[in-house]
Design a protein around this motif. Structure first.
Motif, PDB file in Angstrom:
ATOM      1  N   ALA A  72       1.084  -1.318  -0.135  1.00 46.10           N
ATOM      2  CA  ALA A  72       0.193  -0.170  -0.004  1.00 46.10           C
ATOM      3  C   ALA A  72       0.824   1.492  -0.094  1.00 46.10           C
ATOM      4  CB  ALA A  72      -0.751  -0.069   0.683  1.00 46.10           C
ATOM      5  N   ILE A  73       1.730   1.252   0.544  1.00 44.11           N
ATOM      6  CA  ILE A  73       2.922   2.680   0.594  1.00 44.11           C
ATOM      7  C   ILE A  73       3.774   2.693  -0.570  1.00 44.11           C
ATOM      8  CG2 ILE A  73       5.700   3.297   1.587  1.00 44.11           C
ATOM      9  CD1 ILE A  73       4.483   1.823   4.039  1.00 44.11           C
ATOM     10  N   ARG A  74       3.992   1.562  -0.905  1.00 44.87           N
ATOM     11  CA  ARG A  74       3.761   1.389  -2.318  1.00 44.87           C
ATOM     12  C   ARG A  74       2.943   1.919  -3.438  1.00 44.87           C
ATOM     13  NH1 ARG A  74       4.681  -3.718  -6.132  1.00 44.87           N
ATOM     14  NH2 ARG A  74       1.753  -3.295  -5.606  1.00 44.87           N
ATOM     15  N   LEU A  75       1.774   1.464  -3.586  1.00 40.17           N
ATOM     16  CA  LEU A  75       1.323   2.466  -4.230  1.00 40.17           C
ATOM     17  C   LEU A  75       1.215   4.152  -4.293  1.00 40.17           C
ATOM     18  CD1 LEU A  75      -1.398  -0.660  -4.542  1.00 40.17           C
ATOM     19  CD2 LEU A  75       0.176   0.314  -6.637  1.00 40.17           C
ATOM     20  N   ILE A  76       0.926   4.320  -3.354  1.00 38.92           N
ATOM     21  CA  ILE A  76       0.913   5.657  -2.610  1.00 38.92           C
ATOM     22  C   ILE A  76       1.845   6.763  -3.162  1.00 38.92           C
ATOM     23  CG2 ILE A  76       0.461   7.698  -0.986  1.00 38.92           C
ATOM     24  CD1 ILE A  76      -0.973   5.101   0.775  1.00 38.92           C
ATOM     25  N   LEU A  77       3.003   6.437  -3.024  1.00 37.23           N
ATOM     26  CA  LEU A  77       4.409   7.279  -3.116  1.00 37.23           C
ATOM     27  C   LEU A  77       4.784   6.669  -5.165  1.00 37.23           C
ATOM     28  CD1 LEU A  77       6.957   5.709  -0.630  1.00 37.23           C
ATOM     29  CD2 LEU A  77       5.776   8.166  -0.836  1.00 37.23           C
ATOM     30  N   PHE A  78       4.285   5.947  -5.604  1.00 42.65           N
ATOM     31  CA  PHE A  78       3.838   5.894  -7.447  1.00 42.65           C
ATOM     32  C   PHE A  78       2.732   6.491  -8.044  1.00 42.65           C
ATOM     33  CE2 PHE A  78       2.037   3.541 -10.741  1.00 42.65           C
ATOM     34  CZ  PHE A  78       3.125   3.640 -11.209  1.00 42.65           C
ATOM     35  N   GLY A  79       1.614   6.379  -6.675  1.00 38.88           N
ATOM     36  CA  GLY A  79       1.111   7.944  -7.465  1.00 38.88           C
ATOM     37  C   GLY A  79       1.401   9.002  -7.314  1.00 38.88           C
ATOM     38  N   PHE A  80       1.763   9.837  -6.118  1.00 31.35           N
ATOM     39  CA  PHE A  80       1.786  10.458  -5.625  1.00 31.35           C
ATOM     40  C   PHE A  80       3.491  11.526  -6.225  1.00 31.35           C
ATOM     41  CE2 PHE A  80      -1.038  10.720  -2.329  1.00 31.35           C
ATOM     42  CZ  PHE A  80      -2.100  11.940  -2.155  1.00 31.35           C
ATOM     43  N   MET A  81       3.966  10.570  -6.437  1.00 28.61           N
ATOM     44  CA  MET A  81       5.184  10.586  -7.221  1.00 28.61           C
ATOM     45  C   MET A  81       5.291  11.720  -8.821  1.00 28.61           C
ATOM     46  SD  MET A  81       8.115  10.935  -5.750  1.00 28.61           S
ATOM     47  CE  MET A  81       9.038  11.096  -6.937  1.00 28.61           C
ATOM     48  N   ASN A 138      -4.814  -2.266  -9.965  1.00 29.39           N
ATOM     49  CA  ASN A 138      -3.744  -2.658  -9.423  1.00 29.39           C
ATOM     50  C   ASN A 138      -3.909  -2.760  -7.956  1.00 29.39           C
ATOM     51  OD1 ASN A 138      -4.032  -0.695 -11.523  1.00 29.39           O
ATOM     52  ND2 ASN A 138      -1.552  -0.341 -10.924  1.00 29.39           N
ATOM     53  N   GLY A 139      -4.654  -2.830  -7.066  1.00 29.34           N
ATOM     54  CA  GLY A 139      -4.206  -2.638  -5.432  1.00 29.34           C
ATOM     55  C   GLY A 139      -4.996  -4.236  -4.966  1.00 29.34           C
ATOM     56  N   LEU A 140      -6.210  -4.772  -5.902  1.00 29.06           N
ATOM     57  CA  LEU A 140      -7.402  -5.829  -5.469  1.00 29.06           C
ATOM     58  C   LEU A 140      -6.488  -6.762  -6.735  1.00 29.06           C
ATOM     59  CD1 LEU A 140      -9.366  -6.533  -4.588  1.00 29.06           C
ATOM     60  CD2 LEU A 140     -10.646  -6.009  -6.232  1.00 29.06           C
ATOM     61  N   ILE A 141      -6.596  -6.535  -7.734  1.00 29.46           N
ATOM     62  CA  ILE A 141      -6.084  -7.777  -8.752  1.00 29.46           C
ATOM     63  C   ILE A 141      -5.070  -7.975  -8.939  1.00 29.46           C
ATOM     64  CG2 ILE A 141      -6.350  -8.521 -11.167  1.00 29.46           C
ATOM     65  CD1 ILE A 141      -8.890  -8.649  -9.791  1.00 29.46           C
ATOM     66  N   VAL A 192      -1.919  18.223 -15.373  1.00 26.00           N
ATOM     67  CA  VAL A 192      -3.435  17.684 -14.588  1.00 26.00           C
ATOM     68  C   VAL A 192      -4.020  16.100 -13.540  1.00 26.00           C
ATOM     69  CG1 VAL A 192      -6.293  17.795 -15.029  1.00 26.00           C
ATOM     70  CG2 VAL A 192      -4.790  19.386 -14.908  1.00 26.00           C
ATOM     71  N   PHE A 193      -3.306  15.161 -14.836  1.00 25.37           N
ATOM     72  CA  PHE A 193      -3.325  13.788 -14.793  1.00 25.37           C
ATOM     73  C   PHE A 193      -2.745  13.421 -14.425  1.00 25.37           C
ATOM     74  CE2 PHE A 193      -2.302   9.818 -16.091  1.00 25.37           C
ATOM     75  CZ  PHE A 193      -3.305   8.965 -16.245  1.00 25.37           C
ATOM     76  N   GLY A 194      -1.608  13.975 -13.276  1.00 30.42           N
ATOM     77  CA  GLY A 194      -0.605  13.674 -12.611  1.00 30.42           C
ATOM     78  C   GLY A 194      -1.354  13.573 -11.815  1.00 30.42           C
ATOM     79  N   TRP A 195      -2.129  14.444 -11.131  1.00 34.31           N
ATOM     80  CA  TRP A 195      -2.808  14.210  -9.699  1.00 34.31           C
ATOM     81  C   TRP A 195      -3.919  13.208  -9.741  1.00 34.31           C
ATOM     82  CZ3 TRP A 195      -0.642  15.334  -5.297  1.00 34.31           C
ATOM     83  CH2 TRP A 195       0.144  17.024  -5.572  1.00 34.31           C
ATOM     84  N   ILE A 196      -4.749  13.474 -10.695  1.00 28.87           N
ATOM     85  CA  ILE A 196      -5.114  12.592 -10.562  1.00 28.87           C
ATOM     86  C   ILE A 196      -5.337  10.554 -10.886  1.00 28.87           C
ATOM     87  CG2 ILE A 196      -7.177  11.377 -12.643  1.00 28.87           C
ATOM     88  CD1 ILE A 196      -7.526  13.857 -13.954  1.00 28.87           C
ATOM     89  N   PHE A 197      -4.546  11.047 -11.540  1.00 34.21           N
ATOM     90  CA  PHE A 197      -3.570   9.816 -11.305  1.00 34.21           C
ATOM     91  C   PHE A 197      -3.176   9.189  -9.719  1.00 34.21           C
ATOM     92  CE2 PHE A 197       0.153   6.912 -11.290  1.00 34.21           C
ATOM     93  CZ  PHE A 197       0.062   5.364 -12.035  1.00 34.21           C
ATOM     94  N   ALA A 198      -2.793  10.595  -8.956  1.00 33.07           N
ATOM     95  CA  ALA A 198      -2.649   9.584  -7.197  1.00 33.07           C
ATOM     96  C   ALA A 198      -3.676   9.497  -6.810  1.00 33.07           C
ATOM     97  CB  ALA A 198      -2.202  11.241  -6.334  1.00 33.07           C
ATOM     98  N   GLY A 199      -4.804  10.771  -7.025  1.00 32.76           N
ATOM     99  CA  GLY A 199      -6.260   9.610  -6.954  1.00 32.76           C
ATOM    100  C   GLY A 199      -6.231   7.969  -7.089  1.00 32.76           C
ATOM    101  N   HIS A 200      -5.909   7.364  -8.678  1.00 32.51           N
ATOM    102  CA  HIS A 200      -6.290   6.430  -8.507  1.00 32.51           C
ATOM    103  C   HIS A 200      -5.322   5.330  -7.531  1.00 32.51           C
ATOM    104  CE1 HIS A 200      -4.410   2.799 -11.144  1.00 32.51           C
ATOM    105  NE2 HIS A 200      -5.388   2.699 -12.077  1.00 32.51           N
ATOM    106  N   GLN A 201      -3.935   5.788  -7.295  1.00 33.91           N
ATOM    107  CA  GLN A 201      -3.012   5.164  -6.296  1.00 33.91           C
ATOM    108  C   GLN A 201      -3.051   5.462  -5.341  1.00 33.91           C
ATOM    109  OE1 GLN A 201      -1.997   3.649  -9.068  1.00 33.91           O
ATOM    110  NE2 GLN A 201      -0.539   2.804  -8.099  1.00 33.91           N
ATOM    111  N   LEU A 202      -3.880   6.061  -4.727  1.00 31.64           N
ATOM    112  CA  LEU A 202      -4.805   6.379  -3.177  1.00 31.64           C
ATOM    113  C   LEU A 202      -5.420   5.062  -3.463  1.00 31.64           C
ATOM    114  CD1 LEU A 202      -5.495  10.057  -2.604  1.00 31.64           C
ATOM    115  CD2 LEU A 202      -3.726   8.069  -0.730  1.00 31.64           C
ATOM    116  N   GLY A 203      -6.196   4.820  -4.224  1.00 29.48           N
ATOM    117  CA  GLY A 203      -7.593   3.561  -4.350  1.00 29.48           C
ATOM    118  C   GLY A 203      -7.159   2.414  -4.635  1.00 29.48           C
TER     119      GLY A 203
END
Length: 431
Positions: A62-71, A257-260, A367-378
């Motif tokens: 989960a930590i990896r996915l959050i950083l993956f998104g917010f970077m 990503n997070g589930l499947i 803009v997509f970078g920030w939207i993608f951050a939401g993706h990785q939070l999910g």
């Protein structure tokens, strides 16, 4: 240099060097995505060797996915300041260091540090923003096709390597998979060093589809570059469009990503399916995803993107709700793999297009970078939540029902976007 000589050779054959850069980027994103997907086949071996709970291992993922998104938004700033080539090589070295270090780990905090923080930062530097940067700088003609191909490589790479990694893990232990990932990273790094250039102007070339060489923009300080994503976020956060796209992409990450990617192999193991067979199902999803995402890019240029998102999220939700009733038979999982695979990351092209239409092409990447951050939070929410479900309830299935229901909600949210403001894409210049 190799790139200069190759560019001249290709020019004589009327082939633009941008395709070589796109190929190097495709390989990079394929490999880093494979590294992102590797822990999905290693959860059970880590449990067996170290006695860690599924929820504990999932917390590192989960930590990896959050950083993956917010970077993502800041990766674009780093690429503008340091150059794409240097950032990619640094990112690959960071990912390799995280995996090599894991060969010697003995405690949970080391897993959190290496696979959570180190690999999270490294993969975040080569996230979807890399695809947007390369396609914008090197292509005016065929830009949509390149975005679709690079997006597909990222998602497909998370899946197609899994059967081989599962086989290696089963035969030789989880450390053999780590060595395999490191070998892939080395190949990608060599390709980037040999062929990647930051901009067409470095080779005195125009972007593909243009006739004039575009000089690089004036350099700015690192502080200004790093503040640009914050400034853009402050502006777009005042609009409902951003929050709807952020919410739907949160659900996108929650259901992919997070589930499947993270838990599917272990889920199948709960139903008596060996890791290699389960990973093969994921590989089938990856194959169908490749064509589904490219097809989605084609459709997004021709149809209302709100309705595309409505159908994509709707079908994905129905697929996830169907999975617990598939009996996990060969035919049941095959049906799931085809329909879910076609939709794995098909949401990216219409989401990018809506962002570009509403906020302008100049800001679309950030803009997509920030939207993608939401993706990785999910994705992080699902990675940890599904692991917690299995630990506390001895079953992953509640997480799949919840993800399916949220996809149906995303389907409804997508069509709440107002049609006004959706415009035909203007001819863009590469930069």
């Amino acid at each position: 240099m190799v790139s200069t000589a190759l560019a001249s050779t290709l020019a004589r054959r009327n082939i633009h060097y941008g395709w070589v850069v796109a190929a190097a980027t495709f390989l990079t994103m394929l490999v880093t995505a494979g590294a992102m997907g590797a822990p999905g086949v290693l959860i059970k071996p880590l449990q067996d060797e170290f006695g860690w709970e599924t929820s504990q291992i999932s917390s590192a993922l989960a930590i990896r996915l959050i950083l993956f998104g917010f970077m993502g938004p800041f990766a674009a700033a780093f690429m503008n300041y340091f150059g794409v080539r240097k950032v990619i090589v640094f990112a690959l070295a960071l990912i390799g260091a995280g995996f090599i270090g894991s060969l010697f780990m003995t405690t949970l905090w080391q897993l959190l540090l290496l696979w959570g923080i180190v690999v999270g930062f490294g993969t975040g530097l080569t996230a979807m923003v890399l695809a947007a940067t390369i396609s914008t700088r090197w292509f005016t003609k065929h830009r949509g096709l390149v975005v679709g191909m690079l997006s597909a490589s990222s998602a497909t790479g998370q899946l197609v390597f899994l059967p081989l990694m599962a086989e290696l893990t089963q035969r030789y232990g989880w450390r053999s998979t780590v060595f395999f990932v490191c070998a892939m990273i080395m190949v990608a790094a060599l390709a980037v060093l040999a062929f990647m250039r930051d901009r067409p102007a470095d080779l005195n070339l125009p972007a593909l589809g243009e006739t004039q060489v575009t000089p690089p923009p004036a350099s700015t300080s690192l502080g200004v570059a790093l503040m640009t994503p914050i400034t853009v976020l402050r502006e777009i956060s005042k609009t409902s469009t951003f929050w709807i796209l952020f919410a739907t992409f949160f659900i996108c990450g929650l259901s992919t990503n997070g589930l499947i990617q993270t838990h599917f192999v272990t889920l199948c193991g709960d139903f008596g399916i060996v890791p290699v067979a389960a990973a093969s199902v994921l590989a089938v999803m990856g194959i169908f995803d490749f064509f589904g995402t490219i097809g989605s890019g084609w459709l997004s240029d021709r149809f209302d993107n709100r309705w595309l998102l409505f159908f994509y999220y709707g079908f994905r939700g129905l697929s996830l709700l169907y999975l617990p009733f598939s009996d996990f038979s060969f035919y049941g999982l095959s049906i799931f793999a085809v329909f879910y695979g076609l939709d794995w990351i098909a949401t990216v092209p219409p989401t990018v297009k809506i962002a570009a239409d509403r906020f302008g092409r100049e800001k679309a990447g950030l803009v997509f970078g920030w939207i993608f951050a939401g993706h990785q939070l999910g994705a992080a929410t699902a990675a940890y939540g599904a692991g917690l479900s299995r630990t506390e309830l001895s079953s992953y299935l509640p997480a799949f029902f919840i993800a399916g229901a949220f996809c149906l909600l995303a389907s409804i949210l997508a069509i709440t976007l107002k049609k006004s403001g959706l415009t035909a894409p203007a001819t863009a210049t590469a930069h």
